[in-house]
Design a protein around this motif. Structure first.
Motif, PDB file in Angstrom:
ATOM      1  N   PHE A  59       0.823  -1.210   0.000  1.00 12.83           N
ATOM      2  CA  PHE A  59       0.000   0.000   0.000  1.00 12.83           C
ATOM      3  C   PHE A  59       0.860   1.265   0.000  1.00 12.83           C
ATOM      4  N   ALA A  60       1.996   1.237   0.652  1.00 15.02           N
ATOM      5  CA  ALA A  60       2.902   2.396   0.622  1.00 15.02           C
ATOM      6  C   ALA A  60       3.457   2.614  -0.784  1.00 15.02           C
ATOM      7  N   VAL A  61       3.846   1.535  -1.447  1.00 11.18           N
ATOM      8  CA  VAL A  61       4.346   1.653  -2.830  1.00 11.18           C
ATOM      9  C   VAL A  61       3.233   2.150  -3.740  1.00 11.18           C
ATOM     10  N   TRP A  62       2.040   1.608  -3.566  1.00 11.35           N
ATOM     11  CA  TRP A  62       0.892   2.010  -4.375  1.00 11.35           C
ATOM     12  C   TRP A  62       0.607   3.504  -4.216  1.00 11.35           C
ATOM     13  N   ALA A  63       0.576   3.976  -2.968  1.00  9.16           N
ATOM     14  CA  ALA A  63       0.337   5.399  -2.705  1.00  9.16           C
ATOM     15  C   ALA A  63       1.477   6.259  -3.264  1.00  9.16           C
ATOM     16  N   GLY A  64       2.705   5.785  -3.126  1.00  7.46           N
ATOM     17  CA  GLY A  64       3.844   6.523  -3.670  1.00  7.46           C
ATOM     18  C   GLY A  64       3.790   6.637  -5.186  1.00  7.46           C
ATOM     19  N   LEU A  65       3.409   5.563  -5.855  1.00  8.33           N
ATOM     20  CA  LEU A  65       3.284   5.608  -7.315  1.00  8.33           C
ATOM     21  C   LEU A  65       2.200   6.582  -7.750  1.00  8.33           C
ATOM     22  N   ILE A  66       1.110   6.619  -7.015  1.00  5.03           N
ATOM     23  CA  ILE A  66       0.035   7.565  -7.339  1.00  5.03           C
ATOM     24  C   ILE A  66       0.525   9.001  -7.185  1.00  5.03           C
ATOM     25  N   MET A  67       1.237   9.285  -6.100  1.00  5.50           N
ATOM     26  CA  MET A  67       1.736  10.649  -5.880  1.00  5.50           C
ATOM     27  C   MET A  67       2.761  11.045  -6.944  1.00  5.50           C
ATOM     28  N   ILE A  68       3.646  10.127  -7.296  1.00 10.93           N
ATOM     29  CA  ILE A  68       4.646  10.423  -8.321  1.00 10.93           C
ATOM     30  C   ILE A  68       3.980  10.645  -9.667  1.00 10.93           C
ATOM     31  N   ALA A  69       3.000   9.809 -10.016  1.00  5.89           N
ATOM     32  CA  ALA A  69       2.287   9.974 -11.280  1.00  5.89           C
ATOM     33  C   ALA A  69       1.539  11.305 -11.309  1.00  5.89           C
ATOM     34  N   PHE A  70       0.952  11.695 -10.179  1.00 10.75           N
ATOM     35  CA  PHE A  70       0.256  12.977 -10.107  1.00 10.75           C
ATOM     36  C   PHE A  70       1.225  14.134 -10.325  1.00 10.75           C
ATOM     37  N   ALA A  71       2.383  14.069  -9.661  1.00 12.31           N
ATOM     38  CA  ALA A  71       3.374  15.134  -9.803  1.00 12.31           C
ATOM     39  C   ALA A  71       3.897  15.218 -11.239  1.00 12.31           C
ATOM     40  N   LEU A  72       4.153  14.071 -11.843  1.00 11.42           N
ATOM     41  CA  LEU A  72       4.638  14.075 -13.224  1.00 11.42           C
ATOM     42  C   LEU A  72       3.582  14.617 -14.179  1.00 11.42           C
ATOM     43  N   SER A  73       2.328  14.248 -13.959  1.00 10.25           N
ATOM     44  CA  SER A  73       1.282  14.737 -14.852  1.00 10.25           C
ATOM     45  C   SER A  73       1.086  16.239 -14.706  1.00 10.25           C
ATOM     46  N   ARG A  74       1.220  16.752 -13.482  1.00  9.84           N
ATOM     47  CA  ARG A  74       1.122  18.205 -13.287  1.00  9.84           C
ATOM     48  C   ARG A  74       2.253  18.938 -13.991  1.00  9.84           C
ATOM     49  N   ARG A  75       3.471  18.383 -13.893  1.00 12.17           N
ATOM     50  CA  ARG A  75       4.611  19.007 -14.563  1.00 12.17           C
ATOM     51  C   ARG A  75       4.440  18.972 -16.080  1.00 12.17           C
ATOM     52  N   LEU A  76       3.938  17.853 -16.598  1.00 11.96           N
ATOM     53  CA  LEU A  76       3.751  17.741 -18.043  1.00 11.96           C
ATOM     54  C   LEU A  76       2.612  18.619 -18.532  1.00 11.96           C
ATOM     55  N   SER A  77       1.520  18.700 -17.789  1.00 13.68           N
ATOM     56  CA  SER A  77       0.410  19.544 -18.228  1.00 13.68           C
ATOM     57  C   SER A  77       0.801  21.019 -18.160  1.00 13.68           C
ATOM     58  N   GLY A  78       1.597  21.395 -17.168  1.00 18.89           N
ATOM     59  CA  GLY A  78       2.076  22.773 -17.090  1.00 18.89           C
ATOM     60  C   GLY A  78       3.003  23.112 -18.237  1.00 18.89           C
ATOM     61  N   ALA A  79       3.808  22.152 -18.666  1.00 20.71           N
ATOM     62  CA  ALA A  79       4.727  22.386 -19.770  1.00 20.71           C
ATOM     63  C   ALA A  79       3.987  22.512 -21.091  1.00 20.71           C
ATOM     64  N   THR A  80       2.921  21.747 -21.290  1.00 18.11           N
ATOM     65  CA  THR A  80       2.176  21.840 -22.543  1.00 18.11           C
ATOM     66  C   THR A  80       1.340  23.098 -22.586  1.00 18.11           C
ATOM     67  N   GLN A  81       0.853  23.578 -21.438  1.00 11.93           N
ATOM     68  CA  GLN A  81       0.092  24.819 -21.430  1.00 11.93           C
ATOM     69  C   GLN A  81       1.001  26.011 -21.695  1.00 11.93           C
ATOM     70  N   ASP A  82       2.250  25.945 -21.258  1.00 12.48           N
ATOM     71  CA  ASP A  82       3.188  27.032 -21.516  1.00 12.48           C
ATOM     72  C   ASP A  82       3.504  27.154 -22.996  1.00 12.48           C
ATOM     73  N   LYS A  83       3.433  26.049 -23.719  1.00 15.12           N
ATOM     74  CA  LYS A  83       3.737  26.060 -25.138  1.00 15.12           C
ATOM     75  C   LYS A  83       2.620  26.686 -25.953  1.00 15.12           C
ATOM     76  N   GLY A  84       1.459  26.885 -25.338  1.00 15.42           N
ATOM     77  CA  GLY A  84       0.369  27.531 -26.046  1.00 15.42           C
ATOM     78  C   GLY A  84      -0.527  26.560 -26.785  1.00 15.42           C
ATOM     79  N   THR A  85      -0.663  25.354 -26.313  1.00 14.05           N
ATOM     80  CA  THR A  85      -1.565  24.420 -26.957  1.00 14.05           C
ATOM     81  C   THR A  85      -2.990  24.862 -26.677  1.00 14.05           C
ATOM     82  N   PRO A  86      -3.869  24.695 -27.649  1.00 14.16           N
ATOM     83  CA  PRO A  86      -5.240  25.167 -27.447  1.00 14.16           C
ATOM     84  C   PRO A  86      -5.961  24.339 -26.405  1.00 14.16           C
ATOM     85  N   ASP A  87      -6.833  25.008 -25.704  1.00 16.77           N
ATOM     86  CA  ASP A  87      -7.632  24.348 -24.682  1.00 16.77           C
ATOM     87  C   ASP A  87      -8.827  23.696 -25.356  1.00 16.77           C
ATOM     88  N   THR A  88      -9.167  22.485 -24.966  1.00 14.43           N
ATOM     89  CA  THR A  88     -10.262  21.774 -25.613  1.00 14.43           C
ATOM     90  C   THR A  88     -11.605  22.412 -25.315  1.00 14.43           C
TER      91      THR A  88
END
Length: 107
Positions: A59-88
């Motif tokens: 359960f600790a590994v599972w929770a850690g993977l979720i937190m890491i995936a969340f952090a990575l997705s936030r970093r990636l979504s912030g990077a794509t929004q900075d590039k000026g991709t259109p919002d759906t």
């Protein structure tokens, strides 16, 4: 061949975004490995199986993977929004307006 003394330039933001994408791709592999670690643990010296420690670990590994995936997705979504991709959401309203115009014939 490149000229001697001239460094290879990589855009810093693009380089970081690609490394984050690489980390996101490797996360499931790392998770599979971490989930298999309890198999490698030595068996208990008592006849009863000790599952509490393994369960807490999983359960600790599972929770850690979720937190890491969340952090990575936030970093990636912030990077794509900075590039000026259109919002759906903007695309949907534009399409709805175009459909209304086509139906009513208003220009």
């Amino acid at each position: 061949m490149r000229e001697q003394g001239k460094p290879v330039f990589l855009a810093r933001q693009t380089y970081r975004q690609r490394r984050i994408m690489d980390a996101a791709r490797l996360l499931p592999i790392a998770g599979a490995f971490l989930f298999c670690v309890p198999i490698l643990w030595s068996p208990a010296t008592t006849p009863a199986a000790e599952t509490a420690g393994g369960t807490i670990y999983l359960f600790a590994v599972w929770a850690g993977l979720i937190m890491i995936a969340f952090a990575l997705s936030r970093r990636l979504s912030g990077a794509t929004q900075d590039k000026g991709t259109p919002d759906t959401a903007n695309d949907v309203t534009t399409d709805a307006t175009a459909d209304t115009t086509a139906v009513t014939g208003d220009r």
